[in-house]
Scaffold this motif. Structure first.
Motif, mmCIF file in Angstrom:
data_model
loop_
_atom_site.group_PDB
_atom_site.id
_atom_site.type_symbol
_atom_site.label_atom_id
_atom_site.label_comp_id
_atom_site.label_asym_id
_atom_site.label_seq_id
_atom_site.Cartn_x
_atom_site.Cartn_y
_atom_site.Cartn_z
ATOM 1 N N ILE A 140 11.626 33.132 57.690
ATOM 2 C CA ILE A 140 10.804 33.425 58.852
ATOM 3 C C ILE A 140 11.222 34.776 59.438
ATOM 4 N N ASN A 141 10.257 35.561 59.895
ATOM 5 C CA ASN A 141 10.531 36.858 60.516
ATOM 6 C C ASN A 141 9.318 37.283 61.324
ATOM 7 N N CYS A 142 9.472 38.343 62.103
ATOM 8 C CA CYS A 142 8.350 38.902 62.857
ATOM 9 C C CYS A 142 8.606 40.386 63.085
ATOM 10 N N THR A 143 7.822 41.018 63.927
ATOM 11 C CA THR A 143 8.007 42.451 64.153
ATOM 12 C C THR A 143 9.313 42.756 64.880
ATOM 13 N N ASN A 144 9.945 41.743 65.456
ATOM 14 C CA ASN A 144 11.172 41.969 66.218
ATOM 15 C C ASN A 144 12.447 41.612 65.465
ATOM 16 N N CYS A 145 12.326 41.193 64.216
ATOM 17 C CA CYS A 145 13.532 40.785 63.487
ATOM 18 C C CYS A 145 13.256 40.733 61.996
ATOM 19 N N GLY A 146 14.365 40.561 61.250
ATOM 20 C CA GLY A 146 14.238 40.338 59.818
ATOM 21 C C GLY A 146 14.647 41.518 58.969
ATOM 22 N N PRO A 147 14.372 41.432 57.663
ATOM 23 C CA PRO A 147 14.803 42.481 56.733
ATOM 24 C C PRO A 147 14.001 43.762 56.923
ATOM 25 N N ARG A 148 14.664 44.873 56.787
ATOM 26 C CA ARG A 148 14.016 46.189 56.857
ATOM 27 C C ARG A 148 14.594 47.074 55.747
ATOM 28 N N PHE A 149 15.741 47.696 56.021
ATOM 29 C CA PHE A 149 16.336 48.661 55.091
ATOM 30 C C PHE A 149 16.561 48.074 53.704
ATOM 31 N N THR A 150 17.016 46.848 53.618
ATOM 32 C CA THR A 150 17.370 46.282 52.314
ATOM 33 C C THR A 150 16.161 45.964 51.440
ATOM 34 N N ILE A 151 14.956 45.948 52.035
ATOM 35 C CA ILE A 151 13.760 45.657 51.223
ATOM 36 C C ILE A 151 12.848 46.864 51.069
ATOM 37 N N VAL A 152 13.140 47.978 51.752
ATOM 38 C CA VAL A 152 12.257 49.148 51.708
ATOM 39 C C VAL A 152 12.443 49.889 50.391
ATOM 40 N N THR A 153 11.333 50.169 49.718
ATOM 41 C CA THR A 153 11.371 50.947 48.480
ATOM 42 C C THR A 153 10.808 52.344 48.661
ATOM 43 N N GLY A 154 10.043 52.571 49.734
ATOM 44 C CA GLY A 154 9.458 53.890 49.981
ATOM 45 C C GLY A 154 8.835 53.933 51.361
ATOM 46 N N VAL A 155 8.195 55.038 51.671
ATOM 47 C CA VAL A 155 7.518 55.212 52.960
ATOM 48 C C VAL A 155 6.078 55.631 52.701
#
Length: 716
Positions: free
Chosen positions: A124-139
């Protein structure tokens, strides 16, 4: 009135577009908002434009960091309504990526609500929490550029994603049990969380897939399991961290100050080193008066901790290898883990847990990684060209810089094996692509044998060698937004000196452009070279011999021969000698162990200090002589030694106060909270302004930032 707006900072993956949409709708403005490779762009039209602009920073989402808002007035269009537009492709990336963030209270309420469709869902996640850097592959930060790209949203999740009034409006990792990642327990099936909890209760070593890699877990009160984990990881003494369900459990195990509570419960959720007082398996932190404690930061951790007591949670690796993070690497854990708690959401970049100590009622980062990286440090003066700092050999990080942003990497580790070096090079490539940095100058340590230096020398760009201890002080200056000049006290274990000796007890006059060595601890021999680091008794014998007192004959012969006995001014080796002479430790199993245990031995109530001479050098051997002649308790002698080091630092700085009345303290020795506290206190009593590290580690984890800070002032 209509304006075009561009927002720079950490504004992607943090609910900024939904926030803008809701703000504009509330103020009855028309226009649009979107993401691109540079950040967030918008056009707004209506009577309340000024109120909109004022609220962009004041009311930004919890995870957002707004660095700059650019505004220009444009022609009105008379359109109706406000929409989120699709992200355009192309262009040069110039946006920031949010760090991973601990599960928010709203999501925790849902995961605990039997009536909610995400009840007990571990992703579970939302705009205020959860994975970011570890799942980003590009912009830009959109779902196709994350490891969630392979999970197609179900109709219900898509409805939430597209609903401006929903908390998951444009939350890129949004998912549910129908369409999201799946958790499983191996071997066997059934309820994965309950099976995992049962395995821990039975003494199993459990591999758990987290945000930035796999951890190894055992029950923190299960002695046999903790010993088994130590043996399998080949980790003799270094303490394990413990995860607890909540602050109540943390207080049962350790002393939690107000500052520690703030650190434990912040969105970064680091490991916080605390005074230990509760009952744990002896093998968790053998002989250690402190324990690393952290709270759950993913839904999976929360669910698991509901079924267990406190658990050991340590990086899944063998000895000094990097943390395992790819599912295809699980074979490396076959001889360590008895069972596995696995999910199918890929991790794009391995990221260890961050580590914090509380010093003078504020956080001191000892390892900056998950929760902090890759959010940048702002340089006081923009870099004129793209830069790379390659860092040091131990506790390596790298740092890329462009403009005012210095992107300090996550913790890489010690560059002593192929896997860690591979993590280093892959990390640089990922950051270069993510932040559109193409270095034209690479800064490196002067030590020719560091693998980070060798990497730099292989690059076909302009190179800049930065002396190790200058980089330490420059890192402290950049960390505090200062230029210098300052009196820099750089105390650590080893650093390559331009005079051919091993530095480490340095008093410098330094700014971001240059440095001058004012004085240093008197040099002594390191009999056996690197062996003297692993065997502190060698440094004890060297100091005793330097005092003209009888020492081990074999060591004296080695020193006299000059073979493999380099000279060092290292403060770290001085602490090793004191530790060995007090019977703390003759041989270490991890870096800094003797000094760490010496600090723990010291009586914090002791206020008297040994005294050392200061002439053309600082006579650290006087502190050893005083320790040998003292007939007090070991705890009192350890404290008097610490107090003596703080005293001689303050008196030495006082000798050079005509150069500056600001002192910067840096280097791994200043991870010692007792020493740092006493040193700051004595310097302030003498009227000095004291700079210590705040956002980056004082140890070698901050070297790469210092290298970049120096390079930013010496570019042509």
């Amino acid at each position: 009135m209509r304006v075009a707006v561009r927002v720079f900072g950490v504004v992607q993956g943090v609910g900024f577009r939904p926030f803008v949409h809701q703000l504009a709708s509330r103020l009855e403005l028309s226009g649009f908002v979107g993401n691109d490779v540079r950040g967030v762009f918008a056009e707004v039209e209506g009577e309340a434009v000024e109120a909109f602009l004022a609220a962009l920073k004041a009311e930004a989402p919890p995870l957002a960091v707004v660095d700059e808002v650019q505004v220009r007035e444009i022609a009105t269009k008379g359109d109706v309504g406000f929409v989120i537009v699709e992200s355009p492709g192309g262009g040069v990336a110039d946006t920031l990526i949010s760090a991973d963030s601990a599960t928010c209270e709203d999501c925790l309420r849902e995961v605990g609500d039997p009536a909610d469709r995400r009840y007990r869902y571990p992703f579970i996640n939302c705009t205020n929490c959860g994975p970011r850097f570890t799942i980003v592959t590009g912009v830009p930060y959109d779902r196709p550029f994350t490891t969630m790209a392979g999970f197609e949203m179900c109709a219900e999740c898509k409805r939430e994603y597209e609903d401006p009034g929903d908390r998951r409006f444009h939350a890129q990792p949004v998912c549910c049990p129908v369409c999201g990642p799946i958790l499983r327990f191996e071997p066997g099936g059934g309820d994965a969380i309950q099976k995992a909890a049962a395995a821990l209760a039975q003494g199993a070593v459990l591999a758990v897939k987290g945000l930035g890699g796999y951890h190894l877990a055992v029950g923190a009160r299960h002695e046999e399991a903790a010993r088994k984990l130590r043996a399998r990881k080949h980790r003799e003494d270094k303490p394990f961290a413990v995860m607890v369900a909540d602050l109540g459990q943390a207080r049962e195990l350790a002393e939690v100050s107000e500052a520690a509570e703030t650190a434990l419960t912040g969105r970064q959720r680091p490991i916080v080193l605390l005074p230990k007082w509760g009952e744990l398996a002896q093998a968790v932190a053998p002989g250690n008066r402190r324990i690393g404690v952290m709270l759950p930061y993913t839904p999976l951790h929360h669910l698991l901790l509901q079924e267990t007591g406190p658990i050991v949670l340590t990086s899944a690796n063998v000895s000094d290898e990097p943390i395992v993070y790819r599912d295809e690497e699980l074979g490396r854990l076959d001889k360590i883990a008895d069972a596995f708690l696995i999910h199918d959401r890929p991790i794009h970049i391995r990221t260890d847990d961050s580590v914090v100590r509380i010093v003078r009622n504020r956080e001191q980062l000892q390892r900056r990684s998950r929760g902090y990286a890759p959010e940048p440090v702002t340089l006081k003066q923009p870099a004129k060209q793209h830069l790379l700092g390659c860092g040091a050999e131990l506790k390596n990080t790298f740092c890329l810089a462009k403009g005012r942003h210095a992107f300090l990497s996550h913790h890489i580790g010690d560059l002593e094996n192929y896997e860690t070096l591979k993590s280093f090079t892959e990390g640089i490539t990922h950051f270069e692509r993510l932040f559109a940095v193409d270095p034209v100058l690479v800064a490196h340590d002067l030590h020719p044998e560091y693998l980070s230096t060798k990497y730099a020398l292989e690059q076909d760009v302009e190179l800049l060698g930065v002396q190790h201890h200058h980089a330490h002080i420059a890192s402290c200056l950049a960390d505090n937004g200062e230029d210098g000049p300052v009196l820099g006290v750089a105390f650590d274990g080893t650093g390559f000196g331009p005079d051919g000796t091993i530095w480490g007890g340095e008093f410098l006059l330094a700014d971001l452009s240059s440095y001058q060595r004012l004085t240093h601890l008197r040099t002594v021999a390191m009999p056996g070279g690197a062996q003297a680091i692993r065997q502190p008794w060698r440094m004890a014998a060297s100091y005793v011999d330097a005092l003209g007192r009888p020492a081990r004959e074999d060591v004296v012969k080695l020193i006299r021969s000059g073979l493999n006995s380099p000279l060092t001014s290292s403060a770290g080796r001085l602490f090793d000698a004191a530790a060995a002479l007090l019977g703390v430790r003759d041989q270490v199993n991890y870096e800094g162990q003797a000094a760490i245990e010496l600090e723990q031995l010291a009586d914090p109530a002791e206020t008297t200090a040994y005294r050392a001479r200061i002439d053309d050098v600082v006579h650290g051997e006087d502190l050893i002589a005083a320790l040998l002649d003292d007939r007090g308790s070991r705890a009192a002698r350890a404290a008097r030694f610490h107090n003596g080091v703080a005293d001689v630092i303050a008196r030495t700085c006082d000798r050079f106060r005509e150069h500056s009345t600001t002192v910067a303290l840096s280097g791994g020795v200043f991870q010692n909270v007792l020493l740092l506290d006493r040193t700051v206190e004595q310097l302030e009593q003498k009227g000095f302004r004291v700079l210590t590290h705040r956002r980056v580690p004082t140890n070698d984890g901050g070297i790469s930032l210092g290298q970049v800070a120096v390079a930013s002032r010496t570019t042509r």
